[in-house]
Design a protein around this motif. Structure first.
Motif, short mmCIF file in Angstrom:
data_model
loop_
_atom_site.label_atom_id
_atom_site.label_comp_id
_atom_site.label_asym_id
_atom_site.label_seq_id
_atom_site.Cartn_x
_atom_site.Cartn_y
_atom_site.Cartn_z
N GLN A 1 10.98 5.47 6.56
CA GLN A 1 10.51 5.82 5.23
C GLN A 1 11.48 5.45 4.12
OE1 GLN A 1 8.96 9.82 4.90
NE2 GLN A 1 8.03 9.74 6.94
N GLU A 2 12.72 5.09 4.48
CA GLU A 2 13.69 4.64 3.49
C GLU A 2 13.63 3.14 3.25
OE1 GLU A 2 15.54 6.88 1.83
OE2 GLU A 2 14.40 8.37 2.99
N ARG A 3 12.74 2.45 3.97
CA ARG A 3 12.65 0.99 3.86
C ARG A 3 11.20 0.55 3.71
NH1 ARG A 3 15.56 -1.74 8.71
NH2 ARG A 3 15.52 -3.56 7.32
N ILE A 4 10.60 0.98 2.61
CA ILE A 4 9.22 0.64 2.28
C ILE A 4 9.21 -0.23 1.03
CG2 ILE A 4 6.99 1.54 1.50
CD1 ILE A 4 7.59 4.05 3.17
N ALA A 5 8.45 -1.33 1.07
CA ALA A 5 8.31 -2.21 -0.08
C ALA A 5 6.85 -2.32 -0.46
CB ALA A 5 8.88 -3.60 0.21
N VAL A 6 6.58 -2.48 -1.75
CA VAL A 6 5.23 -2.77 -2.24
C VAL A 6 5.24 -4.17 -2.83
CG1 VAL A 6 4.39 -0.43 -2.56
CG2 VAL A 6 5.81 -1.45 -4.33
N MET A 7 4.17 -4.92 -2.56
CA MET A 7 4.15 -6.33 -2.92
C MET A 7 2.75 -6.76 -3.32
SD MET A 7 6.47 -7.79 0.26
CE MET A 7 6.66 -9.43 -0.45
N GLY A 8 2.67 -7.74 -4.23
CA GLY A 8 1.38 -8.30 -4.59
C GLY A 8 1.52 -9.32 -5.70
N ALA A 9 0.45 -10.05 -5.93
CA ALA A 9 0.43 -11.09 -6.97
C ALA A 9 -0.79 -10.89 -7.85
CB ALA A 9 0.40 -12.48 -6.34
N SER A 10 -0.65 -11.25 -9.13
CA SER A 10 -1.72 -11.15 -10.12
C SER A 10 -2.17 -9.69 -10.22
CB SER A 10 -2.86 -12.10 -9.75
OG SER A 10 -3.75 -12.24 -10.84
N MET A 11 -3.43 -9.36 -9.93
CA MET A 11 -3.81 -7.95 -9.93
C MET A 11 -2.95 -7.16 -8.96
SD MET A 11 -7.44 -6.05 -9.01
CE MET A 11 -7.20 -6.23 -7.23
N GLY A 12 -2.68 -7.75 -7.80
CA GLY A 12 -1.81 -7.08 -6.83
C GLY A 12 -0.41 -6.85 -7.36
N GLY A 13 0.07 -7.77 -8.21
CA GLY A 13 1.36 -7.56 -8.84
C GLY A 13 1.32 -6.43 -9.85
N GLY A 14 0.21 -6.34 -10.60
CA GLY A 14 0.05 -5.24 -11.53
C GLY A 14 -0.01 -3.90 -10.82
N ILE A 15 -0.75 -3.85 -9.70
CA ILE A 15 -0.82 -2.61 -8.91
C ILE A 15 0.55 -2.27 -8.35
CG2 ILE A 15 -1.83 -1.55 -6.86
CD1 ILE A 15 -4.27 -3.40 -7.30
N THR A 16 1.29 -3.29 -7.89
CA THR A 16 2.63 -3.07 -7.36
C THR A 16 3.52 -2.37 -8.38
OG1 THR A 16 2.54 -4.93 -5.81
CG2 THR A 16 4.73 -4.27 -6.59
N LEU A 17 3.54 -2.86 -9.62
CA LEU A 17 4.36 -2.24 -10.66
C LEU A 17 3.91 -0.81 -10.93
CD1 LEU A 17 4.72 -5.18 -13.22
CD2 LEU A 17 6.42 -4.39 -11.55
N ALA A 18 2.60 -0.60 -11.00
CA ALA A 18 2.08 0.73 -11.29
C ALA A 18 2.44 1.72 -10.19
CB ALA A 18 0.57 0.67 -11.48
N VAL A 19 2.28 1.31 -8.94
CA VAL A 19 2.58 2.20 -7.82
C VAL A 19 4.07 2.50 -7.77
CG1 VAL A 19 2.58 2.38 -5.30
CG2 VAL A 19 0.54 1.55 -6.49
N ALA A 20 4.91 1.49 -8.01
CA ALA A 20 6.35 1.71 -8.02
C ALA A 20 6.75 2.66 -9.14
CB ALA A 20 7.08 0.38 -8.16
N ALA A 21 6.01 2.65 -10.24
CA ALA A 21 6.30 3.55 -11.36
C ALA A 21 5.86 4.97 -11.06
CB ALA A 21 5.63 3.04 -12.62
#
Length: 316
Positions: A173-193
């Protein structure tokens, strides 16, 4: 020519837009997170009969924001022991989670992968009902009301994806990444926030960045449908722009704490560079950005993936 590129880059690096947060912005998201986490995940896994025997691939369903079953592939390598780092992937607009084999470059290195279909796309349905849904596409569903807007649910579905991987005993659980491009990139930023569990975020040419400027500058892509909606309904201009403030990464990006890498194509007509830089320049987390001067929305595919592999391997 080089001087021209350097000048363009300097302008992008100095762009610092004002946020457009409404007075209840933070309270809205805290309430949304509480509501989301109050519901059971109801995850279900079914082992696939997959021909590559070096991996175990599962078809997964878990309940998203409003109990919509979100579909995904959960894939783990069989030749590694101990806790596994995990990559969560979000796809682009009108896309899908792709095939299991698409993720082999990660699996052979010992990463687990969870790739999800966004609601209403791929194999995932959408239990929600939207009072404004006349354009026939996701970006305008519920756009007159922040409570029912499509991306409220999508962002929370992404948070629930983290809940799913954290429920797996084989995941570190200390090594989880979120990734995506375009809409997936926007979701990635939102989820990380909105969730502090990811250690790493990789957002390629993300959308939902500095939305008012993006709507002014873009010539293609999903936000042009918002233009069409407002062309039909000019009486809703203020209402639509107010709704979108809650889902603009410009207004959430300062909440991101994990290390984040973004990419930008200086010739991108779908996710223009200045809105992306507007978000990037407001972020306070450890961050970097890859610039592709002659690329559009293709993310500089010639050498992009090798850089991504090296980046994830270094920091996750």
């Amino acid at each position: 020519m080089l001087r021209h590129l350097e000048e363009a880059k300097r302008q992008l690096e100095s762009y610092l837009p004002s946020q457009t947060k409404q007075h209840d912005h933070d309270a809205f998201w805290e309430r949304t997170l509480i509501e989301t986490r109050s519901r059971p995940l109801n995850e279900q896994l079914e082992l696939m009969d997959y021909p590559i025997k070096q991996v175990k691939a599962y078809e997964v369903s878990y309940h998203g924001f409003d109990d919509t079953p979100i579909q995904g592939y959960y894939i783990i390598p069989t030749q590694f022991e101990g806790k596994l780092p995990c990559l969560i992937f979000f796809h682009g607009y009108a896309g899908h989670k792709n095939s299991v084999s698409h993720y082999m470059k990660w699996l052979i290195q010992g990463y687990a992968v969870f790739a999800v279909d966004c609601r209403g796309q791929g194999r995932t349905g959408d239990y929600s009902r939207y009072t404004s849904d006349e354009m026939g596409t996701w970006v305008t569903k519920g756009i007159l009301d922040k409570e029912e807007y499509y991306y409220r649910k999508v962002f929370m579905d992404g948070v629930r994806a983290i809940d799913f991987v954290c429920s797996r005993t084989e995941i570190d659980q200390e090594r989880i990444a979120v990734m995506g491009a375009s809409m997936g990139g926007g979701i990635t930023l939102a989820v990380a926030a909105l969730d502090d569990r990811p250690k790493l975020a990789v957002a390629d040419v993300p959308n939902l960045c500095d939305i008012p400027l993006a709507m002014k500058q873009k010539f293609e892509g999903s936000l042009t449908v918002v233009d069409q909606f407002l062309h039909r309904h000019p009486e809703y201009i203020e209402q639509v722009y107010t709704t979108l403030t809650y889902f603009d990464n410009l207004n959430n990006c300062e909440r991101i704490k994990c290390r984040t890498r973004m990419t930008v194509g200086l010739k991108d007509l779908i996710c223009p560079p200045m809105p992306i830089y507007g978000v990037y320049n407001r972020m306070h987390c450890p961050k970097s950005i890859e610039v592709f001067p002659f690329s559009g929305h293709d993310m500089g595919i010639i050498d992009h993936m090798d850089k991504t592999l090296a980046y994830v391997n270094e920091f996750l």
